[in-house]
Motif scaffolding. Structure first.
Motif, short mmCIF file in Angstrom:
data_model
loop_
_atom_site.label_atom_id
_atom_site.label_comp_id
_atom_site.label_asym_id
_atom_site.label_seq_id
_atom_site.Cartn_x
_atom_site.Cartn_y
_atom_site.Cartn_z
N ILE A 15 0.88 -1.29 0.00
CA ILE A 15 0.14 0.04 -0.04
C ILE A 15 1.01 1.06 0.23
O ILE A 15 1.84 1.39 0.83
CB ILE A 15 -1.00 0.12 1.20
N VAL A 16 0.67 2.01 -0.93
CA VAL A 16 1.31 3.41 -0.95
C VAL A 16 0.48 4.68 -0.68
O VAL A 16 -0.34 4.51 -1.72
CB VAL A 16 2.12 3.48 -2.31
N THR A 17 0.38 5.15 0.33
CA THR A 17 -0.56 6.57 0.53
C THR A 17 -0.05 7.84 -0.43
O THR A 17 1.33 7.70 -0.57
CB THR A 17 -0.65 6.86 1.84
N GLY A 18 -0.97 8.52 -0.90
CA GLY A 18 -0.27 9.45 -1.62
C GLY A 18 0.36 9.11 -3.05
O GLY A 18 1.32 9.53 -3.43
N GLY A 19 0.04 7.88 -3.63
CA GLY A 19 0.71 7.20 -4.61
C GLY A 19 0.42 7.47 -6.10
O GLY A 19 1.00 7.34 -6.86
N ALA A 20 -0.46 8.68 -6.21
CA ALA A 20 -0.95 9.08 -7.46
C ALA A 20 0.16 10.22 -8.16
O ALA A 20 0.18 10.03 -9.44
CB ALA A 20 -2.32 9.75 -7.60
N GLY A 21 1.11 10.67 -7.53
CA GLY A 21 1.93 11.52 -8.23
C GLY A 21 3.13 11.78 -7.38
O GLY A 21 3.40 11.17 -6.39
N VAL A 40 -2.47 1.88 -5.28
CA VAL A 40 -2.13 3.36 -5.11
C VAL A 40 -3.44 3.88 -4.58
O VAL A 40 -4.52 4.01 -4.85
CB VAL A 40 -2.04 3.52 -6.68
N SER A 41 -3.10 4.30 -3.33
CA SER A 41 -3.87 4.91 -2.45
C SER A 41 -3.70 6.72 -2.61
O SER A 41 -2.57 7.03 -2.47
CB SER A 41 -3.85 4.53 -0.96
N ASP A 42 -4.84 7.38 -2.81
CA ASP A 42 -4.84 8.78 -2.96
C ASP A 42 -6.22 9.33 -2.74
O ASP A 42 -7.10 8.62 -2.97
CB ASP A 42 -4.13 9.10 -4.31
N TYR A 43 -6.24 10.52 -2.27
CA TYR A 43 -7.48 11.38 -2.22
C TYR A 43 -7.94 11.63 -3.60
O TYR A 43 -9.28 11.91 -3.86
CB TYR A 43 -7.36 12.47 -1.14
N ASN A 44 -7.20 11.87 -4.48
CA ASN A 44 -7.45 12.07 -6.05
C ASN A 44 -7.54 10.67 -6.72
O ASN A 44 -6.65 10.14 -7.11
CB ASN A 44 -6.27 13.00 -6.47
N LEU A 45 -8.73 10.21 -6.77
CA LEU A 45 -9.13 8.76 -7.18
C LEU A 45 -8.68 8.87 -8.74
O LEU A 45 -8.24 7.76 -9.14
CB LEU A 45 -10.44 8.24 -6.98
N GLU A 46 -8.98 9.78 -9.53
CA GLU A 46 -8.90 9.77 -11.12
C GLU A 46 -7.35 9.65 -11.19
O GLU A 46 -7.00 8.89 -12.05
CB GLU A 46 -9.40 10.71 -11.69
N ALA A 47 -6.64 10.50 -10.61
CA ALA A 47 -5.06 10.42 -10.66
C ALA A 47 -4.55 9.20 -10.13
O ALA A 47 -3.68 8.62 -10.86
CB ALA A 47 -4.23 11.33 -9.92
N LYS A 49 -6.19 6.10 -10.55
CA LYS A 49 -6.39 5.13 -11.47
C LYS A 49 -5.82 5.39 -12.59
O LYS A 49 -5.08 4.37 -13.21
CB LYS A 49 -7.74 5.60 -11.95
N GLU A 50 -5.01 6.55 -12.89
CA GLU A 50 -4.22 6.64 -14.04
C GLU A 50 -2.73 6.08 -13.77
O GLU A 50 -2.22 5.32 -14.64
CB GLU A 50 -3.91 8.26 -14.33
N THR A 51 -2.30 6.24 -12.31
CA THR A 51 -1.06 5.47 -12.14
C THR A 51 -1.37 4.07 -12.18
O THR A 51 -0.23 3.33 -12.53
CB THR A 51 -0.57 6.20 -10.65
N SER A 52 -2.31 3.53 -11.45
CA SER A 52 -2.43 2.04 -11.34
C SER A 52 -2.42 1.50 -12.72
O SER A 52 -2.06 0.53 -12.78
CB SER A 52 -3.89 2.06 -10.75
N GLN A 53 -3.32 2.23 -13.72
CA GLN A 53 -3.71 1.60 -15.02
C GLN A 53 -2.03 1.66 -15.73
O GLN A 53 -1.99 0.90 -16.57
CB GLN A 53 -4.39 2.62 -15.81
N SER A 54 -1.27 2.47 -15.36
CA SER A 54 -0.18 2.74 -16.22
C SER A 54 0.88 1.50 -15.71
O SER A 54 1.63 0.90 -16.51
CB SER A 54 0.68 4.03 -15.68
#
Length: 259
Positions: A15-21, A40-47, A49-54
């Motif tokens: 688990i990585v918090t703040g994982g979107a950027g 990928v844990s983040d308050y910005n779910l869309e971001a 999801k982008e990191t996770s998809q990559s």
């Protein structure tokens, strides 16, 4: 010695918090590259999801979960969903943090603002450690990596909340290492120096960068991948006898906002 196993994270879930950027994203990508299932844990779910998809597009295994670390129910949900999807938790990177950047003058900051910095930087980390520890104990493998900062040992103006919260993380890390060590859970911390992220870009000027580099033997600012490399070390079996440590990744020097 089978050197390939020293950094092999296959079958382990992180688990990585703040994982979107920024640093968090670099950590997600690094851990996935060495075989970990990554949340990928983040308050910005869309971001997120982008990191996770990559990660998935590059052959890794990842999911995104929205999480505001200031809300306890969100922390519980993060752990529950991770177990539901991957079945175990072996690695936690407590990366989320806030405050600092010379915006905490004691003449201006309010008590609620000071408290929020500790809620985000200290209390949420402690709570996530508490939540994941039973699962790590069950898995027989646990590595918790808390994100500290050079601010935890430096002295600078208008940063008392952030700096003291990061100092608290250092000592909390050392003490939790004693609590969780008997269950084969390691707890360590990383203190980044000035690292090129979106947060730093809000205050960084060419003049400030030049001043920082005067005191930095390796004559450049850090990159997110530099910090992710230290996270990989603590997460992987190669550091199986390393716990209660705080390592500063700073180019060998000190970078503060008032240089």
């Amino acid at each position: 010695m089978d050197t390939k196993k020293l950094f092999d994270l296959t079958g382990k879930t992180a688990i990585v918090t703040g994982g979107a950027g920024g640093i968090g994203q670099a950590c997600c990508e690094m851990l996935a590259a060495f075989g970990a299932n990554v949340v990928v844990s983040d308050y910005n779910l869309e971001a997120a999801k982008e990191t996770s998809q990559s990660i998935n597009d590059n052959g890794g295994k990842s999911i995104a979960i929205d999480c505001n670390v200031l809300e306890d129910e969100a922390l519980v949900n993060l752990v529950d969903k991770t177990i539901e999807h991957f079945g175990s938790i072996e690695i936690l990177v407590n990366n989320v943090g806030g405050g600092g950047a010379g915006k905490e003058s004691p003449y201006d900051i309010e008590v609620a603002q000071f408290k929020k910095v500790f809620d985000m930087n200290v209390f949420s980390m402690w709570r996530l450690c508490q939540l994941v520890a039973p699962h790590m104990g069950k898995a027989g493998y646990g590595s918790i990596i808390n994100m500290s900062s050079m601010a935890s040992i430096n002295k600078s103006p208008a940063i008392s909340a952030y700096a003291s919260s990061k100092a608290a993380i250092n000592h909390m890390t050392r003490n939790l290492a004693f609590d969780y060590g008997p269950n084969n859970i390691r707890v360590n911390a990383i203190g980044p120096g000035a690292t090129r992220t979106a947060a730093l870009s809000t205050v960084l000027t060419p003049e400030l960068e030049k001043a920082m580099l005067k005191h930095t033997p390796i004559n450049r600012l850090g990159e997110a991948e530099d910090i992710a490399g230290a996270v990989l070390y603590f997460a992987a079996p190669i550091s199986s006898w390393t716990s209660g440590q705080v390592i500063f990744i700073n180019g060998g020097g000190e970078q503060t906002l008032d240089m």
